[in-house]
Design a protein around this motif. Structure first.
Motif, PDB file in Angstrom:
ATOM      1  N   LYS A  37     -41.185   8.711 -23.315  1.00  0.00           N
ATOM      2  CA  LYS A  37     -40.264   9.834 -23.470  1.00  0.00           C
ATOM      3  C   LYS A  37     -38.812   9.368 -23.363  1.00  0.00           C
ATOM      4  CE  LYS A  37     -39.060  14.364 -21.592  1.00  0.00           C
ATOM      5  NZ  LYS A  37     -39.374  15.382 -20.551  1.00  0.00           N
ATOM      6  N   THR A  40     -37.869   7.166 -26.391  1.00  0.00           N
ATOM      7  CA  THR A  40     -37.802   8.022 -27.574  1.00  0.00           C
ATOM      8  C   THR A  40     -36.506   8.822 -27.601  1.00  0.00           C
ATOM      9  OG1 THR A  40     -40.205   8.218 -27.697  1.00  0.00           O
ATOM     10  CG2 THR A  40     -38.930   9.931 -28.796  1.00  0.00           C
ATOM     11  N   THR A  41     -36.128   9.377 -26.446  1.00  0.00           N
ATOM     12  CA  THR A  41     -34.889  10.160 -26.357  1.00  0.00           C
ATOM     13  C   THR A  41     -33.658   9.273 -26.535  1.00  0.00           C
ATOM     14  OG1 THR A  41     -35.962  11.721 -24.853  1.00  0.00           O
ATOM     15  CG2 THR A  41     -33.557  11.707 -24.890  1.00  0.00           C
ATOM     16  N   GLN A  50     -42.074   6.078 -32.656  1.00  0.00           N
ATOM     17  CA  GLN A  50     -42.639   6.124 -31.307  1.00  0.00           C
ATOM     18  C   GLN A  50     -43.954   5.350 -31.268  1.00  0.00           C
ATOM     19  OE1 GLN A  50     -44.875   9.581 -29.240  1.00  0.00           O
ATOM     20  NE2 GLN A  50     -42.709   9.960 -28.795  1.00  0.00           N
ATOM     21  N   THR A 289     -47.578  12.156 -22.155  1.00  0.00           N
ATOM     22  CA  THR A 289     -47.095  12.939 -23.298  1.00  0.00           C
ATOM     23  C   THR A 289     -48.025  14.105 -23.592  1.00  0.00           C
ATOM     24  OG1 THR A 289     -46.097  10.950 -24.261  1.00  0.00           O
ATOM     25  CG2 THR A 289     -46.448  12.821 -25.731  1.00  0.00           C
ATOM     26  N   GLU A 292     -47.581  16.692 -20.834  1.00  0.00           N
ATOM     27  CA  GLU A 292     -46.315  17.419 -20.970  1.00  0.00           C
ATOM     28  C   GLU A 292     -46.388  18.425 -22.110  1.00  0.00           C
ATOM     29  OE1 GLU A 292     -42.445  15.651 -20.596  1.00  0.00           O
ATOM     30  OE2 GLU A 292     -43.310  13.835 -19.729  1.00  0.00           O
ATOM     31  N   GLY A 298     -42.407  16.499 -16.290  1.00  0.00           N
ATOM     32  CA  GLY A 298     -42.530  15.052 -16.352  1.00  0.00           C
ATOM     33  C   GLY A 298     -43.125  14.463 -15.086  1.00  0.00           C
TER      34      GLY A 298
END
Length: 467
Positions: A37, A40-41, A50, A289, A292, A298
């Motif tokens: 995460k 990726t952000t 990803q 993931t 979530e 998270g």
């Protein structure tokens, strides 16, 4: 052979040291789950990118298994593991300090090479120093070490995330690695076990079976003398292996194509690659993931992943204790049957859980059931089978072929999982995994022999007897 005829303490020590490669395998594989995460952000990755971030290390693993067999046959099992430990160290340091996404991918690939090498050589080494009665349990130590590595990575991820949310350091470098971009710390923490593995490998000897293949009879007999309590038993073991090796064909590559040996190679290849399409790595890589996306925060998703790691490790201990008693095939039959049921339950949850108002705890229970069934069966059995199915003379090459197939399958699953989850939904993805369990069971039933209680030489004779 009576129990008093060998030194189980010494054998266990050698097996534990070699199995430490499995810990690094597990840590390097599982640590990625807590960083997806954030990376990726930070870098604005789409689903395909990803998947590449996760899968790039597996490309390295494919390269690692492609050279592991030949390398271990050339320079020995121990030196090959030392090389792998260097790859892990370089990868961990590089990931923590890299300045761009491209360099991050590069260092993940370097670590993947280490994963691929130890996935072949560590269980191979253990099988070659083990005595028949305990070979299954000793090789299973490698799988246990993998699960300890998984759990270690999940705990470190969970702990570092909490540290990053509550602490600041005086050093800008420390803040950069452990606070501002905590994924760097998660990946970099692998440096410590990698360096420890590098050091302890200098304590253990080379595989005595490999030494015999290189004509180093005195060194081989000396190591067997430490494995067996009686010198005459060690000498007899050397003589039996010398006679067996002398009867093997001189061409290693051509030997792979003898009818029975070819069957073993193809069967090993099939169970290696099919096992990756039954969902285990999707859960291990993308668990947070998935959780979530199901509505968890998270922190909660990483905590769920820790629970998965605990069950994975605990169940592997159980498998280690029973694998030589129950046998490899029965464990697969029982475990994969449970995997099918749990995968169907997971698919049911994602299809109807929201409309029926089902708690996320129920989803966790289904996932834990799936991990239990996986850890007690295919995860525990695959490395044992691959390490003992093939003749000494071609074991490195044959294991590399099977390992290559395994890592190709792992790469495809890691690359495709984000796309599958988004395209055919989580329910469809886990239903697909359930369907893939069926051909695995059929191949185990039709082609794979029960190897528990048989010496490596007896297993080879079985394959040679097949036409």
């Amino acid at each position: 052979m009576k129990k008093s005829s060998y030194n189980i303490g010494y054998i266990l020590f050698l097996a534990v040291v070699a199995a430490c490669g499995g810990f690094l395998f597990g840590y390097d594989t599982a640590v990625i789950s807590g960083t997806i995460k954030q990376v990726t952000t930070l870098f604005g990755l789409n689903d395909i990118e990803q998947g590449w971030y996760v899968g790039c290390a597996l490309v390295g693993s494919i390269a690692g298994v492609a050279v592991a067999g030949t390398m271990s046959d050339w320079i020995g099992r121990r030196l090959t593991m030392i090389f792998a430990s260097i790859m892990f160290s370089v990868s961990a340091i590089g990931c923590a300090l890299c300045g761009s996404y491209q360099w991050l991918v590069f260092y993940r690939i370097v670590g993947g090479i280490g994963i691929g090498i130890v996935s072949i050589v560590s269980p191979m080494y253990i099988s070659e120093i083990a005595v028949t009665e305990y070979r299954g349990r000793l090789v299973s130590l490698y799988q246990l070490a993998i699960t300890v590595g998984f759990l270690g990575a999940y705990l470190i991820n969970y702990w570092l995330l909490s540290v990053s949310e509550s602490m600041r350091f005086d050093s800008e470098l420390m803040n950069w690695i452990f606070v501002d971009e905590v994924w760097r710390g998660m990946l970099g923490m692998e440096t410590l076990p990698a360096l420890l593995f590098f050091i302890i490998l200098f304590i253990i000897p080379e595989s005595p079976r490999w030494l015999l293949l290189r004509g180093k009879v005195a060194r081989s007999e000396s190591i067997f003398g430490k494995i067996y309590s009686r010198k005459e038993r060690a000498k007899k073991q050397v003589e039996e292996l010398q006679a067996h090796i002398a009867n093997e064909t001189k061409s290693e590559f051509k030997y792979l194509f003898q009818p029975g040996i070819l069957t073993a190679v193809v069967a090993g290849l099939c169970i290696a690659i099919l096992g990756q399409f039954m969902g285990v790595n999707a859960v291990l890589y993308y668990g947070p993931t998935i959780f979530e996306n199901a509505g968890l925060s998270g922190g909660d998703s990483l905590f769920y992943q820790v629970l998965i790691g605990v069950v994975n490790m605990g169940t592997t201990v159980l498998a280690l204790l029973i694998i030589d008693k129950i046998g490899r095939k029965k464990l697969v039959y029982y475990g994969v049957s449970g995997m099918i049921v749990s995968l169907l339950l997971i698919a049911f949850y994602f299809s109807f859980g929201e409309s029926l108002g089902l708690s996320s705890i129920l989803m966790l229970i289904f996932f834990l059931l799936y991990v239990f069934c996986t850890a007690v069966s295919i995860s525990a059995v695959v490395w044992v089978l691959l390490s003992e199915m093939y003749p000494t003379k071609v074991r490195g090459i044959a294991m590399s072929i099977a390992g290559f197939a395994l890592w190709v399958g792992t790469y495809l699953v890691s690359q495709l999982t984000p796309w599958l989850l988004g395209t055919i939904t989580p329910a469809g993805t886990f239903l697909l995994f359930a369907v893939m369990c069926v051909p695995y069971m059929l191949i185990m039933w039709r082609y794979i022999p029960e190897t528990a209680g048989k010496s490596l030489e007896e297993i080879e004779k079985y394959w040679l007897s097949r036409k």
